[in-house]
Design a protein around this motif. Structure first.
Motif, PDB file in Angstrom:
ATOM      1  N   PHE A  80       0.842  -1.200   0.000  1.00 25.55           N
ATOM      2  CA  PHE A  80       0.000   0.000   0.000  1.00 25.55           C
ATOM      3  C   PHE A  80       0.878   1.251   0.000  1.00 25.55           C
ATOM      4  O   PHE A  80       1.883   1.308   0.716  1.00 25.55           O
ATOM      5  N   THR A  81       0.466   2.261  -0.773  1.00 21.26           N
ATOM      6  CA  THR A  81       1.101   3.573  -0.753  1.00 21.26           C
ATOM      7  C   THR A  81       0.029   4.604  -0.400  1.00 21.26           C
ATOM      8  O   THR A  81      -0.983   4.706  -1.091  1.00 21.26           O
ATOM      9  N   PHE A  82       0.267   5.351   0.691  1.00 21.83           N
ATOM     10  CA  PHE A  82      -0.708   6.340   1.164  1.00 21.83           C
ATOM     11  C   PHE A  82      -0.203   7.749   0.891  1.00 21.83           C
ATOM     12  O   PHE A  82       0.918   8.092   1.290  1.00 21.83           O
ATOM     13  N   TYR A 142       0.976   9.411   3.959  1.00 24.55           N
ATOM     14  CA  TYR A 142       2.116   8.834   4.690  1.00 24.55           C
ATOM     15  C   TYR A 142       3.169   8.433   3.670  1.00 24.55           C
ATOM     16  O   TYR A 142       3.092   7.382   3.048  1.00 24.55           O
ATOM     17  N   LYS A 143       4.162   9.302   3.482  1.00 27.59           N
ATOM     18  CA  LYS A 143       5.148   9.105   2.427  1.00 27.59           C
ATOM     19  C   LYS A 143       6.464   8.505   2.931  1.00 27.59           C
ATOM     20  O   LYS A 143       7.405   8.349   2.159  1.00 27.59           O
ATOM     21  N   LYS A 144       6.543   8.166   4.220  1.00 27.25           N
ATOM     22  CA  LYS A 144       7.800   7.657   4.765  1.00 27.25           C
ATOM     23  C   LYS A 144       8.179   6.301   4.187  1.00 27.25           C
ATOM     24  O   LYS A 144       9.331   6.031   3.887  1.00 27.25           O
ATOM     25  N   GLU A 145       7.215   5.419   4.056  1.00 23.18           N
ATOM     26  CA  GLU A 145       7.495   4.070   3.581  1.00 23.18           C
ATOM     27  C   GLU A 145       6.205   3.403   3.107  1.00 23.18           C
ATOM     28  O   GLU A 145       5.104   3.894   3.345  1.00 23.18           O
ATOM     29  N   LYS A 146       6.375   2.267   2.452  1.00 27.06           N
ATOM     30  CA  LYS A 146       5.224   1.480   2.023  1.00 27.06           C
ATOM     31  C   LYS A 146       4.665   0.715   3.225  1.00 27.06           C
ATOM     32  O   LYS A 146       5.362   0.419   4.182  1.00 27.06           O
ATOM     33  N   VAL A 147       3.380   0.403   3.167  1.00 28.30           N
ATOM     34  CA  VAL A 147       2.711  -0.370   4.212  1.00 28.30           C
ATOM     35  C   VAL A 147       2.292  -1.705   3.617  1.00 28.30           C
ATOM     36  O   VAL A 147       1.799  -1.763   2.494  1.00 28.30           O
ATOM     37  N   THR A 148       2.520  -2.776   4.362  1.00 29.00           N
ATOM     38  CA  THR A 148       2.266  -4.118   3.846  1.00 29.00           C
ATOM     39  C   THR A 148       1.009  -4.735   4.447  1.00 29.00           C
ATOM     40  O   THR A 148       0.770  -4.626   5.646  1.00 29.00           O
ATOM     41  N   GLY A 149       0.209  -5.369   3.593  1.00 26.30           N
ATOM     42  CA  GLY A 149      -0.971  -6.097   4.032  1.00 26.30           C
ATOM     43  C   GLY A 149      -1.086  -7.404   3.277  1.00 26.30           C
ATOM     44  O   GLY A 149      -0.106  -7.880   2.686  1.00 26.30           O
ATOM     45  N   GLY A 189      -1.910   0.852  -4.696  1.00 28.02           N
ATOM     46  CA  GLY A 189      -1.097  -0.290  -4.292  1.00 28.02           C
ATOM     47  C   GLY A 189      -1.055  -1.367  -5.344  1.00 28.02           C
ATOM     48  O   GLY A 189      -1.513  -1.181  -6.479  1.00 28.02           O
ATOM     49  N   LYS A 190      -0.500  -2.509  -4.943  1.00 32.64           N
ATOM     50  CA  LYS A 190      -0.404  -3.639  -5.869  1.00 32.64           C
ATOM     51  C   LYS A 190      -0.423  -4.953  -5.107  1.00 32.64           C
ATOM     52  O   LYS A 190       0.187  -5.075  -4.039  1.00 32.64           O
ATOM     53  N   ILE A 191      -1.168  -5.905  -5.662  1.00 35.73           N
ATOM     54  CA  ILE A 191      -1.204  -7.265  -5.127  1.00 35.73           C
ATOM     55  C   ILE A 191      -0.096  -8.043  -5.823  1.00 35.73           C
ATOM     56  O   ILE A 191      -0.044  -8.105  -7.054  1.00 35.73           O
ATOM     57  N   GLU A 192       0.789  -8.651  -5.049  1.00 37.81           N
ATOM     58  CA  GLU A 192       1.927  -9.364  -5.624  1.00 37.81           C
ATOM     59  C   GLU A 192       1.521 -10.775  -6.027  1.00 37.81           C
ATOM     60  O   GLU A 192       1.214 -11.616  -5.186  1.00 37.81           O
ATOM     61  N   ILE A 193       1.518 -11.035  -7.331  1.00 38.54           N
ATOM     62  CA  ILE A 193       1.164 -12.366  -7.834  1.00 38.54           C
ATOM     63  C   ILE A 193       2.318 -13.334  -7.663  1.00 38.54           C
ATOM     64  O   ILE A 193       2.136 -14.497  -7.308  1.00 38.54           O
ATOM     65  N   SER A 194       3.524 -12.879  -7.922  1.00 36.52           N
ATOM     66  CA  SER A 194       4.734 -13.682  -7.705  1.00 36.52           C
ATOM     67  C   SER A 194       5.846 -12.736  -7.265  1.00 36.52           C
ATOM     68  O   SER A 194       5.779 -11.535  -7.532  1.00 36.52           O
TER      69      SER A 194
END
Length: 355
Positions: A195-197, A200-207, A247-252
């Motif tokens: 996720f990119t907000f 909040y530009k400090k870092e990416k957030v993972t889900g 954001g982006k869903i990682e397929i591989s």
């Protein structure tokens, strides 16, 4: 006689000038013919992802509403307070409902010995109905959470379904995003989501992906999509429910590999090698075809090396052009809108290999 000598001198000078021009041109073309052609080994990134966007929501959210009309007699919390499931947040005047309940309980007590079993069951049903009416005079928490906002005071007169505030559980955040029907087969529960907000530009957030329904939907644009549910367990306090994201869903997993023009590859006893432009050092490599004009270097290079040309392009069509150090670029990716072939280097068509 003097005129003939003058003409002879002019002709001789012209001939010498022509010879000089030819010598200069020959020197220029000779140097140009020996000019070394170089290629840069580029580090290319391949991302197999589905691009998404949307807004995050709290793990749970309760709209605080009056379930019946009445006057507020007590407000037990304020915005920012933590509450437990079942805690009373607002109390409405319940004097009439309590009176009716006590009257019913009195009737049940007096008829307990004389009433039939069926009459007693009817009285018990009436009592339960009155108990529910007493409960309807309260606004209670349906889960553990925080009062996000509350706009009510003692003495306020409320109608049924009047909204007075919001209760949220922010132990984690959720999101629901649209994924096109052609990408649904790529989804798996637990897939990583980045996720990119904007806030909040400090870092990416993972889900991660938590699931999706067994039925698609048709949008107003006529596209068939599936609404995929996402979750973020760990997130910075700067991110609040209803904040937007891309954001982006990682397929591989993301891959990186070195790509270079096949004309930078030489062969010795059928074994491939390259020659570094700096110091002209020969280096063995392992390669595999990557389109018709490029190869993927599996071992031997790290990316960024400048290499000398080892074979010349065929003199036909676009292959006649020489490739310089700007032969490629890094940072390529493949999203749900791109083709399934990795990369994006010029000349990608059918299978190709080193020549």
């Amino acid at each position: 006689m003097k005129k003939k000598i003058k003409i002879l001198i002019i002709c001789t000078a012209s001939l010498l000038a022509a010879i000089l021009v030819l010598v200069i041109l020959r020197t220029i073309f000779s140097k140009k013919g020996t000019e070394k052609v170089t290629y840069t080994a580029n580090l290319e990134t391949y991302e197999n992802v589905i691009e998404i966007s949307g807004t995050v929501a709290a793990a749970q959210e309760q709209t605080l509403q009056a379930r019946s009309a009445g006057t507020v007699t007590a407000v037990y919390v304020k915005a920012g307070d933590k509450v437990k499931k079942g805690d009373v947040i607002i109390q409405l005047d319940a004097s009439e409902q309590l009176y009716n309940l006590e009257k019913q309980e009195y009737n049940m007590a007096t008829k307990k010995l004389t009433a039939s079993a069926r009459e007693l069951r009817l009285l018990e049903t009436e009592r339960n109905s009155l108990l529910q009416k007493v409960e309807d005079r309260k606004v209670t928490a349906t889960f553990d959470g925080i009062i996000a906002d509350l706009d009510v005071a003692v003495g306020d007169s409320l109608e049924a379904k009047d909204t007075v505030g919001t209760l949220v559980n922010i132990d984690y955040l959720t999101a629901e995003v649209e994924v096109t029907e052609t990408d649904v087969s790529k989804l798996k529960v637990g897939q990583a989501v980045e996720f990119t907000f904007p806030a909040y530009k400090k870092e990416k957030v993972t889900g991660y992906v938590t699931g999706w329904p067994a039925i698609g939907e048709v949008t107003s644009r006529g596209a068939t999509i599936v609404k995929v549910k996402l979750r973020i367990d760990d997130y910075p306090s700067e991110i609040l429910p209803n904040f937007s994201f891309t954001g982006k869903i990682e397929i591989s997993p993301t891959e990186q590999y070195v790509v270079v023009s096949r004309y930078a590859i030489g062969y010795e006893n059928k074994e491939p090698y390259v020659v570094l432009a700096k110091g002209e050092k020969k280096k063995s490599v392992k390669i595999k075809p990557y389109g018709s004009e490029y190869v993927k270097v599996l071992e031997g290079l790290e990316g960024g090396e400048v290499l000398l040309q080892q074979s010349k392009p065929r003199v036909s069509g676009s292959n006649k052009k020489k490739n310089s150090s700007s032969s490629g670029s890094s940072g390529k990716k493949n999203s749900s809108a791109a083709s399934g072939a990795p990369g994006g280097m010029p000349g990608f068509g059918g299978p190709g290999g080193p020549m």
